[in-house]
Design an enzyme around this catalytic site. Sequence first.
Site, PDB file in Angstrom:
ATOM      1  N   GLU A 165     -28.621 -43.445   3.202  1.00 34.18           N
ATOM      2  CA  GLU A 165     -28.809 -43.480   4.658  1.00 34.18           C
ATOM      3  C   GLU A 165     -29.374 -44.803   5.153  1.00 34.18           C
ATOM      4  O   GLU A 165     -29.403 -45.050   6.372  1.00 34.18           O
ATOM      5  CB  GLU A 165     -29.726 -42.330   5.099  1.00 34.18           C
ATOM      6  N   HIS A 222     -30.777 -44.269  -1.656  1.00 31.16           N
ATOM      7  CA  HIS A 222     -30.984 -44.120  -0.210  1.00 31.16           C
ATOM      8  C   HIS A 222     -29.694 -44.462   0.534  1.00 31.16           C
ATOM      9  O   HIS A 222     -29.617 -45.489   1.221  1.00 31.16           O
ATOM     10  CB  HIS A 222     -32.106 -45.047   0.267  1.00 31.16           C
ATOM     11  N   CYS A 274     -33.389 -39.256  -2.643  1.00 31.73           N
ATOM     12  CA  CYS A 274     -34.408 -40.065  -3.320  1.00 31.73           C
ATOM     13  C   CYS A 274     -35.532 -39.203  -3.906  1.00 31.73           C
ATOM     14  O   CYS A 274     -35.294 -38.440  -4.813  1.00 31.73           O
ATOM     15  CB  CYS A 274     -34.936 -41.158  -2.391  1.00 31.73           C
TER      16      CYS A 274
END
Length: 307
Positions: free
Chosen positions: A237, A235, A142
């Site tokens: 994750e 993102h 990001c």
Amino acid sequence: MPINIPDKLPAIEILNKEYIFTIKESKAIHQDIRPLKIALLNIMPVKIVTETHILRLLSNTPLQIEIDMFLPETHTSKNTSSEHLKSFYKTFSKIRSSKYDGLIITGAPVEEMEFEDVDYWNEMKEIMNWAENNVTSTLYICWAAQAGLYYHYGIPKYPLKEKVSGNFEHNVSNKKYPIVRGFDDIYIAPHSRYTEVKRKDIEKIKELVILSESEEAGVYLVASKDGRKVFVTGHPEYEPDTLKNEYERDIKKGLKIAIPKNYFPNDDATKPPLTRCQSHANLLFANWLNYYVYQTTPFDLNKINKS
């Protein structure tokens, strides 16, 4: 194979409840194997949440991994207890003499600021420069992806009219690179940001290749052709409820924020969001660890970046 985690890190209990294979540091040191050494520069505000997200994804591999978590010493973290930081985090000055198979740099909620106005920007530049000679491959996530593209290649970021937030369809632009091996032709990944990088700027850099993008969310996955640097503008994750938590946080702050796209069933924020991105996230991290770290890193870490 397990992920090697410091004995008392809070993530251990969470991951064990999910039947994720972990091994305590005190046990791992007795195994006759060289684990991959991964450094995690965690610059997200709530460190425990982010470290758990990252560790969960790193655990989905047949490799034993040893983690060093660190943070900028030129910035004071306000959202994580000092006890946790002292117990589990180092500063850059403590690890700069070490070498690592891989480095992960997280996002940070500073994207609306100019890079040079971020209080730890000089240290970020130092870390990114250090990684060139001391890390086999770096994964930028990001804001870190935007920072890395700007620092290494002079690629600017641009403000968006409104925040890009939600789960978006992506296509694979170039299938010959191992980082996208096994990706579906169309897959879902989350974004949460106020700025973007543009294809036209990236295409000017011969060392870079655009590997995946979204019609709605723009460029998603970029890598240096040698695999030393991988940039992810979203993102991957994030957990299924992370965008929900961010949305509710912003509403409480009184921000005029749109509901995350393609996220809540029928755009009804009272309903739990669907899980749509986890398979992609696990494959992305597994591919990075396997093809860009494990398959290319030297057994002797002192030989990183030496021909």
